[in-house]
Design a protein around this motif. Sequence first.
Motif, PDB file in Angstrom:
ATOM      1  N   SER A 234      68.330 -10.481  17.260  1.00 55.85           N
ATOM      2  CA  SER A 234      69.160 -10.996  16.159  1.00 55.85           C
ATOM      3  C   SER A 234      68.937 -12.491  15.950  1.00 55.85           C
ATOM      4  O   SER A 234      68.997 -12.985  14.818  1.00 55.85           O
ATOM      5  CB  SER A 234      70.639 -10.703  16.421  1.00 55.85           C
ATOM      6  N   ALA A 237      65.754 -12.775  14.087  1.00 59.43           N
ATOM      7  CA  ALA A 237      65.976 -12.260  12.729  1.00 59.43           C
ATOM      8  C   ALA A 237      66.666 -13.318  11.871  1.00 59.43           C
ATOM      9  O   ALA A 237      66.300 -13.517  10.698  1.00 59.43           O
ATOM     10  CB  ALA A 237      66.808 -10.984  12.785  1.00 59.43           C
ATOM     11  N   GLU A 238      67.625 -14.024  12.464  1.00 61.65           N
ATOM     12  CA  GLU A 238      68.335 -15.052  11.697  1.00 61.65           C
ATOM     13  C   GLU A 238      67.403 -16.227  11.384  1.00 61.65           C
ATOM     14  O   GLU A 238      67.413 -16.767  10.278  1.00 61.65           O
ATOM     15  CB  GLU A 238      69.577 -15.521  12.457  1.00 61.65           C
ATOM     16  N   ARG A 241      64.966 -15.096   8.701  1.00 64.96           N
ATOM     17  CA  ARG A 241      65.638 -15.017   7.397  1.00 64.96           C
ATOM     18  C   ARG A 241      65.856 -16.423   6.811  1.00 64.96           C
ATOM     19  O   ARG A 241      65.617 -16.650   5.629  1.00 64.96           O
ATOM     20  CB  ARG A 241      66.977 -14.298   7.551  1.00 64.96           C
ATOM     21  N   PRO A 275      61.598 -10.377   9.140  1.00 60.66           N
ATOM     22  CA  PRO A 275      62.774 -10.852   8.398  1.00 60.66           C
ATOM     23  C   PRO A 275      62.439 -11.983   7.424  1.00 60.66           C
ATOM     24  O   PRO A 275      63.079 -12.106   6.368  1.00 60.66           O
ATOM     25  CB  PRO A 275      63.729 -11.333   9.490  1.00 60.66           C
ATOM     26  N   ARG A 278      61.091 -10.304   4.328  1.00 55.75           N
ATOM     27  CA  ARG A 278      62.172  -9.576   3.634  1.00 55.75           C
ATOM     28  C   ARG A 278      63.045 -10.518   2.821  1.00 55.75           C
ATOM     29  O   ARG A 278      63.554 -10.151   1.759  1.00 55.75           O
ATOM     30  CB  ARG A 278      63.041  -8.824   4.651  1.00 55.75           C
TER      31      ARG A 278
END
Length: 326
Positions: A234, A237-238, A241, A275, A278
Motif C-alpha cells: 500500500s 501504491a500510494e 499514485r 499504480p 493507472r
Amino acid sequence: VTAAAPAPLVGVDLGGTLVRAAVATGEASHAEPVRHPTPHAAPPDAVLDAIAAAVREATGAAAPAGVAIGIPGPLDPVAGVVHAAPNLHGWSELPVQRLLEQRLDCPVAIENDAHLAGFAEWVAGAGRGSRDMIFVTVSTGVGGGLVLDGELFSGFAGTAGELGHTIYQPDGPPCGQGHRGCLEGTASGTAIARRARELLAAGEASSLAGLPADKLDARAVADAAADGDALAISLYAEAGRALGLAIGGFVNMLSPEAVVVGGGLINAGELLFAPLRRALPEIAFAAPLARCRVVAAALGTDAGLVGAVAWAVRRFRARAGAPAPG
Ligand SMILES: [Zn+2]
C-alpha cells in the motif's frame, strides 16, 4: 605524421560520499572513472581540491579542454555559483566554476546533478530520440530535469525542474524542505520509510514489524512488498499514485514525448509503476498522454557521470581540437 590527440573532455559527478571523474570517449561514453572519497565535512577548498585531483588523475599528462560537473544542489549554471549543497559543509553561494577554473586552468561548466542525469537519459538512455523529455528521479528525495526542444532547460535562475515540490495533497506530510503536502512528502524513499514507521507504531500488522528501526528504509519496504506484505504494497501504491497524478499534470503542461522515471525507488518495478500508470489518465488529457511514453530510466546509478561527460562534450567539444569519437 600523426595528428595531435584531441585534448580530453572530462565529466565529474560530485556526490556526498564519492567524487567520480572520467574522460569522454564518445558523446555519452567514458573511460574507467577515477574515484575519490568526498571530504564532505571539510571546508569547500578541500572538496574543490579533491575534484581537481580526480580530474588530473583522469587526464594524466594532458590538459583538459573542458570539464563539466554535476553537483547535488540548486545552482546557477550561467553565473557558475552553487546556492547550496545540503550534503557538503559550507557550500553556500559558492563560485564553484571560477574556483575550479583557477585550479584546472580550463573552462568548467557546473550543472545540477539531476539535470545531468536527465540529460544522460536523453542522450543515451530511455529518453533517447525524443525532442521534449521530462526526467523525474525518485530516491531519498524527488528531483527532476527537463530537456525541451532538444536542449537541457534550466530556466532563468538555473533551478528549473524541481518537480518534487509540486503540491500533491495540501495537508499531507512535509517534504525535506518542510513544505506541507508536496509530492516528495509522499513519493520519496524518506517518505515511505517514515510512513512505514508511523503505521507500525500505530499497531498495523506487517512483516516489517520485526525489523530494527535503522533497517527500516524504502528498500526494506520494497522487499516486504515483493513478498506480498499488504502494508508495504500500500505504501508503494500510494507513492506510485502520487507520482502518476503529478506526472499527469506535467504531461498536460508540456506535452513531452517521453517521461523518464529514475532513482533508487524504481527498483520496486511494477509495485511503483502499475499504480503510477493507472493514475496518469485521471489527470492527463488523452491526446498528449497517447503521444507520450512514460518509462523507467535505463542508466541506473551511472546516469550522473554519463550526464556530466555528455555535458562536457556538448559544451566544450569545439575546444577539444577534434570531434570526440563515437
Ligand atoms: Zn517540497
